[in-house]
Design an enzyme around this catalytic site. Structure first.
Site, PDB file in Angstrom:
ATOM      1  N   ASP A 147     -10.931   1.975  -3.139  1.00 18.93           N
ATOM      2  CA  ASP A 147     -11.476   1.707  -1.804  1.00 18.93           C
ATOM      3  C   ASP A 147     -12.996   1.768  -1.824  1.00 18.93           C
ATOM      4  O   ASP A 147     -13.638   1.430  -0.822  1.00 18.93           O
ATOM      5  CB  ASP A 147     -10.941   2.723  -0.790  1.00 18.93           C
ATOM      6  CG  ASP A 147      -9.597   2.284  -0.216  1.00 18.93           C
ATOM      7  OD1 ASP A 147      -9.219   1.118  -0.410  1.00 18.93           O
ATOM      8  OD2 ASP A 147      -8.932   3.119   0.426  1.00 18.93           O
ATOM      9  N   ASP A 201       0.832  -1.206   0.000  1.00 19.82           N
ATOM     10  CA  ASP A 201       0.000   0.000   0.000  1.00 19.82           C
ATOM     11  C   ASP A 201       0.872   1.263   0.000  1.00 19.82           C
ATOM     12  O   ASP A 201       2.096   1.203   0.256  1.00 19.82           O
ATOM     13  CB  ASP A 201      -0.885  -0.029   1.259  1.00 19.82           C
ATOM     14  CG  ASP A 201      -2.207   0.693   1.078  1.00 19.82           C
ATOM     15  OD1 ASP A 201      -2.340   1.493   0.152  1.00 19.82           O
ATOM     16  OD2 ASP A 201      -3.122   0.461   1.917  1.00 19.82           O
TER      17      ASP A 201
HETATM   18  C1  DGJ Z   1      -5.901   1.800   1.944  1.00 22.20           C
HETATM   19  C2  DGJ Z   1      -6.305   0.606   1.156  1.00 22.20           C
HETATM   20  O1  DGJ Z   1      -6.822   0.978  -0.068  1.00 22.20           O
HETATM   21  C3  DGJ Z   1      -7.299  -0.218   1.957  1.00 22.20           C
HETATM   22  O2  DGJ Z   1      -7.727  -1.307   1.206  1.00 22.20           O
HETATM   23  C4  DGJ Z   1      -6.649  -0.646   3.234  1.00 22.20           C
HETATM   24  O3  DGJ Z   1      -5.584  -1.513   2.951  1.00 22.20           O
HETATM   25  C5  DGJ Z   1      -6.162   0.547   3.992  1.00 22.20           C
HETATM   26  N1  DGJ Z   1      -5.325   1.385   3.196  1.00 22.20           N
HETATM   27  C6  DGJ Z   1      -5.430   0.136   5.236  1.00 22.20           C
HETATM   28  O4  DGJ Z   1      -4.894   1.189   5.894  1.00 22.20           O
END
Ligand code: DGJ
Length: 714
Positions: free
Chosen positions: A517, A452
């Protein structure tokens, strides 16, 4: 090859060709890029023989070259903006060396400017399998002094006068890949990204269409830059009514300075043209991206369905809860368990702990090994979330090494999500991150990393006060490449707050991307369709989330949520333990359906279409064996549902069409006509010619529902 004394460079794909003219004393001239020409078709002589010199022009008027440059006769956008402390500001590449690597497929053009003492190698490679032309440039400083580079085009592409609209995707966190279109005119069209990663709002690519081109017909061009950092692209109208399209990396002021003898290599551009509309371009891109990806074991295996813990539990972890969730995932038929954010040292929320990559001893007193063992004993793969390039000021790492964050002395360190960005280009930082990741990968049976990156870059300077954006992207590539080389069995997902780092560059190293997300299925239809214009479905992370969706507050049926996730790399992201028994059963049916269809969903081609009346459809597979998904996005406004025309089918064949989505409360009303009954039974047999020209009549359906069919040639 010489025609009438003029030499041409011709590259031929399956359905496209590119032709450049070799002219003495200048860089090769762009003559053509478009639908396939006959093997020996060439222009009738030099370009200047076919056009009179306009009034108030240079006596040697300058047409578009493969690498046009400022100051010595070209008045358009320059492929190079560079100078030596203000000198050598104008360049002209007056010598060309042609080096064929593969006849009619791959060529390197070395362009030399003996006055500014620069050379550029322009590489062009046409892949007949995908019809994608890959381009890149390499600039070398042949002079005795440093040269400052502000722009170096990775590709300069010609577009014909019929180019009328440019389509692209824009957006934001929770709303990536939103379709946009601008009319091309005489003003410069330009898109830029200065966020340091690919960004949510400016995917580095676009498509250009002729007037009247549609989803499945007409001339459409596409290009995308394989780069995960700052970038720019521009389309400029030219005096001969053509356009030039440049794409390349974006540099911060002073970021690139080449010492004598040093070179700068651009990322690659993937470019394609199709006479089969936007779908044709998407299909070519999908084939090219697939060919670039590097899979553990050499080939993609069926994409494991997975459960991601994020929206189910957020930071609320403990061993027993996670074991129970993994057991539920296995019961649902899922194949991978991805432990998301919240597992490491004191990470109870997003204010702290990034950088301290060891399990939280309060949540996991015995470490992660017992959980990982439980997961693997269930037959699931174990995956782990990390965010290597980040550090929270409230972390042991930052307390020990505050100087490791990117920064500009005298300026505040701007946080985003309470975090700063590590200067990964510093060897000691890269080494630390590698050792932390390696320790996890060596001590646990991790088969998958979700990598991430939850913020844009600001004050991205190094200890010397110079910009570090480019270094950061290259250091990220080097780190991920080292992880891949050391742990070749591990798959990697690229995520940056959802879709902030999705591009053909990162896909050299990653195997999946987290598309957004936003898991709201209605929003996801738009996001995923924008994505599919450039990238293939098997890498598109697509999850069944909760209702109401956490990002929008909107609710959809389980069937619709599952149907929208079905064509991508499928997963579940909700508190599966809290599902009712009926929902669990229904979800497990969808998981089984996805597993039975994924080989066909993830091979072959994708076609997108709009049947009108709020019906969007997409088909995956081969034209002789398709999975067809018909989404009703909003209530019908018609008495009779429109037909879904399937232009890709063979008009000389007949097809059996069966409806295969599991019956359930959300699958939509289905009126009992003979045809609709047949669709659900042995199938409806229809002429391909009819389906191409008139279409398939589909049952009426409720808003936010999806009907899924197989369409198989007899
Ligand atoms: C952002 C990501 O897009 C989410 O899926 C998740 O992993 C969060 N970060 C966790 O902090």
């Amino acid at each position: 090859m010489q025609v009438h004394g003029t030499e041409f460079i011709a590259l031929h794909g399956r359905a496209s060709s590119a032709i450049l003219e070799l002219a003495p004393g200048e860089a090769p001239l762009w003559r053509y890029w478009g639908p396939r020409l006959a093997d020996h078709a060439r222009p009738h002589g030099p370009i200047r023989d076919g056009r009179a010199r306009p009034s108030f022009s240079l006596d040697h008027d300058q047409p578009l070259t493969a690498f046009p440059t400022f100051g010595v006769g070209w008045f358009g956008q320059s492929a190079l903006i560079a100078h030596r402390d203000g000198r050598d500001f104008a360049q002209a590449f007056t010598e060309t060396q042609v080096h064929w690597i593969e006849p009619e497929r791959r060529v390197e053009l070395t362009l030399i400017d003996p006055v500014a003492r620069l050379s550029v190698r322009v590489c062009l490679a046409m892949d007949p399998a995908s019809d994608v032309l890959t381009l890149s440039s390499r600039l070398t400083n042949d002079g005795p002094d440093d040269i400052e580079v502000q722009w170096l085009a990775a590709a300069v592409l010609p577009l014909p006068p019929v180019a009328s609209h440019v389509g692209y995707v824009s957006g934001r966190h929770n709303g990536e890949f939103q379709p946009c279109e601008d009319r091309l005119g005489r003003a410069l069209w330009r898109r830029e990204n200065r966020r340091g990663i690919t960004s949510h709002d400016a995917f580095p690519g676009a498509i250009v269409r002729e007037a009247g081109a549609t989803q499945d017909a007409g001339l459409v061009y596409g290009a995308q830059l394989a780069w995960s950092g700052n970038h720019a692209q521009m389309i400029e109208w030219l005096d001969d009514d053509r356009f030039q399209w440049q794409l390349g990396e974006g540099f911060a002021p002073g970021e690139v300075r080449l010492a004598p003898g040093a070179s700068l290599v651009t990322p690659q551009v993937l470019a394609t043209v199709s006479g089969a509309g936007r779908n044709g371009v998407a299909q070519n891109f999908h084939a090219a991206i697939r060919a670039r990806m590097v899979w553990p074991g050499g080939a993609m295996r069926p994409r494991p369905t997975h459960l991601n813990t994020w929206e189910g539990v957020y930071f609320d972890h403990d061993e027993a809860t996670m074991k129970a969730l993994a057991t539920t995932a296995a019961d649902l038929g899922l194949e991978r368990f991805v432990l998301d954010d919240g597992w490491f040292h004191r990470r109870d929320n997003d204010t702290r702990a990034l950088g301290d990559w060891r399990p939280d001893s309060r949540k996991y007193p015995r470490g992660l090994a017992p959980l990982a063992a439980h997961v693997t004993a269930l037959g699931l793969e174990f995956g782990l979330w990390v965010e290597p390039e980040m550090v929270n000021p409230d972390s042991d790492l930052y307390r020990a090494h505050p100087d490791w964050a990117l920064r500009i002395e005298g300026r505040p360190r701007l946080t985003a999500r309470n975090q700063l960005v590590l200067d990964v280009g510093r060897p000691e930082v890269a080494e630390y991150l590698f050792s932390q990741l390696a320790a996890l990968l060596e001590s646990l049976p991790i088969r998958y990393l979700k990598w991430d990156h939850n913020r844009d870059l600001t004050t991205a300077g190094g200890p010397d006060g110079r910009a570090r954006y480019r270094t950061q992207t290259l250091a990220f590539y080097a780190l991920i490449e080292r992880i891949r080389a050391t742990f070749p069995a591990v798959e990697i997902e690229s995520c940056a707050g959802g879709g902030g780092r999705i591009d053909a560059g990162v896909l050299r190293y990653a195997h999946r991307v987290w598309t957004s997300d936003c898991i709201d299925a209605v929003s996801r239809v738009t996001i995923q369709r924008g994505f599919l214009q450039f990238l293939p479905p098997e890498i598109m992370g697509a999850h069944v989330g909760a209702a109401p969706a956490h990002s929008t507050g909107r609710s959809q049926t389980l069937a619709f949520r599952a149907a929208v996730a079905l064509p991508g790399h499928f997963g579940v992201e909700l508190d599966a333990g809290a599902l009712s028994a009926a929902d669990r059963t229904e979800l497990s049916v969808w998981v089984a359906l996805q597993k039975s269809l994924r080989d066909r969903l993830h091979a072959g081609q994708v076609w997108l279409g709009d049947a009108g009346d709020n019906l969007l459809w997409q088909a995956h597979g081969q034209a002789a064996d398709l999975i067809l998904l018909v989404h009703r996005m909003a209530p019908s406004t018609l008495r009779h549902t429109p037909s879904v025309r399937l232009p890709m089918l063979d008009a000389t064949r007949r097809y059996r069409i069966r409806r295969i989505d599991p019956p359930g409360p959300g699958s939509g009303a289905s009126a009992a006509t003979a045809n609709f009954a047949a669709l659900k039974g042995d199938g409806l047999v229809v002429d391909g010619a009819w389906l191409c020209a008139s279409g398939l009549t589909v049952p009426p359906s409720k808003a936010e529902s999806c009907a899924i069919f197989t369409v198989t040639a007899l």
